[in-house]
Design an enzyme around this catalytic site. Structure first.
Site, PDB file in Angstrom:
ATOM      1  N   ARG A 191       8.264  -6.325  -2.566  1.00  0.00           N
ATOM      2  CA  ARG A 191       7.465  -7.647  -2.411  1.00  0.00           C
ATOM      3  C   ARG A 191       6.937  -7.751  -0.914  1.00  0.00           C
ATOM      4  O   ARG A 191       7.558  -7.361  -0.077  1.00  0.00           O
ATOM      5  CB  ARG A 191       8.272  -8.848  -2.788  1.00  0.00           C
ATOM      6  CG  ARG A 191       8.634  -9.065  -4.122  1.00  0.00           C
ATOM      7  CD  ARG A 191       7.522  -9.477  -4.995  1.00  0.00           C
ATOM      8  NE  ARG A 191       7.874  -9.740  -6.282  1.00  0.00           N
ATOM      9  CZ  ARG A 191       7.558  -8.750  -7.500  1.00  0.00           C
ATOM     10  NH1 ARG A 191       6.966  -7.593  -7.171  1.00  0.00           N
ATOM     11  NH2 ARG A 191       7.797  -9.101  -8.551  1.00  0.00           N
ATOM     12  N   GLU A 235      -0.617 -12.387  -1.684  1.00  0.00           N
ATOM     13  CA  GLU A 235      -1.516 -11.806  -2.369  1.00  0.00           C
ATOM     14  C   GLU A 235      -2.422 -12.745  -3.338  1.00  0.00           C
ATOM     15  O   GLU A 235      -2.021 -13.932  -3.714  1.00  0.00           O
ATOM     16  CB  GLU A 235      -0.776 -10.909  -3.786  1.00  0.00           C
ATOM     17  CG  GLU A 235       0.066  -9.711  -3.312  1.00  0.00           C
ATOM     18  CD  GLU A 235       1.064  -8.922  -4.236  1.00  0.00           C
ATOM     19  OE1 GLU A 235       0.705  -9.197  -5.246  1.00  0.00           O
ATOM     20  OE2 GLU A 235       1.740  -8.131  -3.410  1.00  0.00           O
ATOM     21  N   HIS A 259      -1.299  -3.925  -5.953  1.00  0.00           N
ATOM     22  CA  HIS A 259      -0.110  -4.094  -6.726  1.00  0.00           C
ATOM     23  C   HIS A 259      -0.075  -3.377  -8.170  1.00  0.00           C
ATOM     24  O   HIS A 259      -0.237  -4.135  -9.096  1.00  0.00           O
ATOM     25  CB  HIS A 259       0.220  -5.707  -6.970  1.00  0.00           C
ATOM     26  CG  HIS A 259       1.493  -6.101  -7.125  1.00  0.00           C
ATOM     27  ND1 HIS A 259       1.988  -7.206  -6.966  1.00  0.00           N
ATOM     28  CD2 HIS A 259       2.486  -5.453  -8.057  1.00  0.00           C
ATOM     29  CE1 HIS A 259       3.295  -7.320  -7.239  1.00  0.00           C
ATOM     30  NE2 HIS A 259       3.544  -6.030  -7.913  1.00  0.00           N
TER      31      HIS A 259
END
Ligand code: DGY
Length: 324
Positions: A243, A272, A290
């Site tokens: 993360r 993000e 991602h």
């Protein structure tokens, strides 16, 4: 009127899974595939029996505690659930499930991709070639680092970290060190060739590559900060498929700019889809959007795993993958 449970998918899923769910549930799709805001999520909580979010949805207390809530189950599409307020779900008696196992190898493959791209300078090389700046082969051109015998340090040693260790050890001859909440079994340590190091600081200091595999959330926020980056060996590499907020991105930009560490390979970011502008300028940062679990097979398997949890829940059976 249909007596089938009403479920909402906050984003588009693979066609195969959407079709499977539509045959069994009364499904609301988000046709635009644009992330839903808090007000829309709260409305959805009132009109559905289950909500199926992804990492791009913030399922906080205000969403979970929506007035006149009907949702009883949050069937998360993804293994990580730091975007869901688990304490609030517990308090409100809302069940939460996730999708472990099915994305383990795919995500480990992406960690290995970043490992290779950073150590072999693949992004930099492709940019040079596409820009017409490649002048031809020469012995000292764009030299990277070999992996055999180097130490890969894993922070967090769950399924994805162990799969990454296995691949790095058996395919590339790397030595493996790890730090995690608890020590793995002797069998896992032997099979992955991994050695336990009981302090993150020590692990940062002795490894040639550090790869992050811990959960997100308050307990790991900025775990990799300026001080820990300074502990890393000169020329070391940092990989993050966990993360974004685990790394202090501003501190990472400083470490990469000063070339204290050789490179970073990132698949996740603090905010993000915003990426720190400093990272975008750096040749020694490999940046992916991602993509950890992004294969057709895995995204379908993740959707089917949510389906299994929904089916179990509405049949009154135990959840396959209970978070709470
Ligand atoms: C996961 O499964 O946690 C992926 O990062 C997407 O949420």
């Amino acid at each position: 009127m249909s007596a089938r449970p009403r479920i909402l998918l906050t984003r588009r899923w693979t066609e195969e899974v959407e079709r499977y769910l539509a045959e069994r549930f009364d499904v609301t799709l988000n046709d635009s595939d644009v992330p839903m805001n808090a007000a829309a999520l709260r409305d959805a909580m009132r009109d559905h029996d289950a909500l199926c979010p992804t990492v791009t949805d913030r399922i906080d207390d205000s969403v979970l505690a929506a007035e006149s809530r009907r949702v009883q189950l949050i069937g998360n599409f993804g293994v990580g659930y730091n975007h869901i307020d688990i304490e609030a779900a517990k308090r409100l008696g809302i069940r939460v499930s996730n999708t472990p196992d099915v994305l383990t190898d795919t995500t480990a493959d992406l960690a290995i991709l970043l490992l290779l791209m950073t150590t072999r300078r693949a992004g930099e090389g492709e940019r040079e070639l596409r820009a017409g700046r490649w002048t031809g082969w020469r012995p000292t051109h764009m030299m990277g680092q070999s992996l055999a015998g180097k130490v890969l340090g894993l922070i967090g040693f769950g399924r994805i970290a162990q799969a990454t260790a296995r691949k790095a050890h058996h395919a590339f001859g790397m030595r493996i060190a790890y730090n995690g909440r608890r020590r793995a079994s002797t069998a896992v340590e032997q099979e992955t060739g991994a050695e336990f190091i009981d302090s993150v600081d020590e692990l940062m200091a002795v490894c040639d590559v550090v790869s992050l595999h811990c959960p997100g959330g308050a307990s790991t926020f900025h775990l990799v900060n300026a001080e820990r980056l300074r502990l890393m060996k000169p020329g070391a590499v940092l990989i993050n498929t966990a993360r974004g907020p685990v790394i202090d991105e501003a501190a990472l930009v400083t470490a990469l700019t000063g070339r204290h560490i050789a490179a970073a390979g990132l698949d996740v970011y603090e905010e993000e889809p915003r990426v720190h502008p400093g990272l975008l300028q750096l040749e020694n940062a490999v940046l992916l959007p991602h993509l950890g679990s992004a294969t057709v097979e895995t995204r379908t398997a993740m959707g089917m795993r949510v389906a299994q949890n929904l089916e179990a829940y509405f049949a009154g059976a135990p959840l396959r993958d209970p978070v709470v």
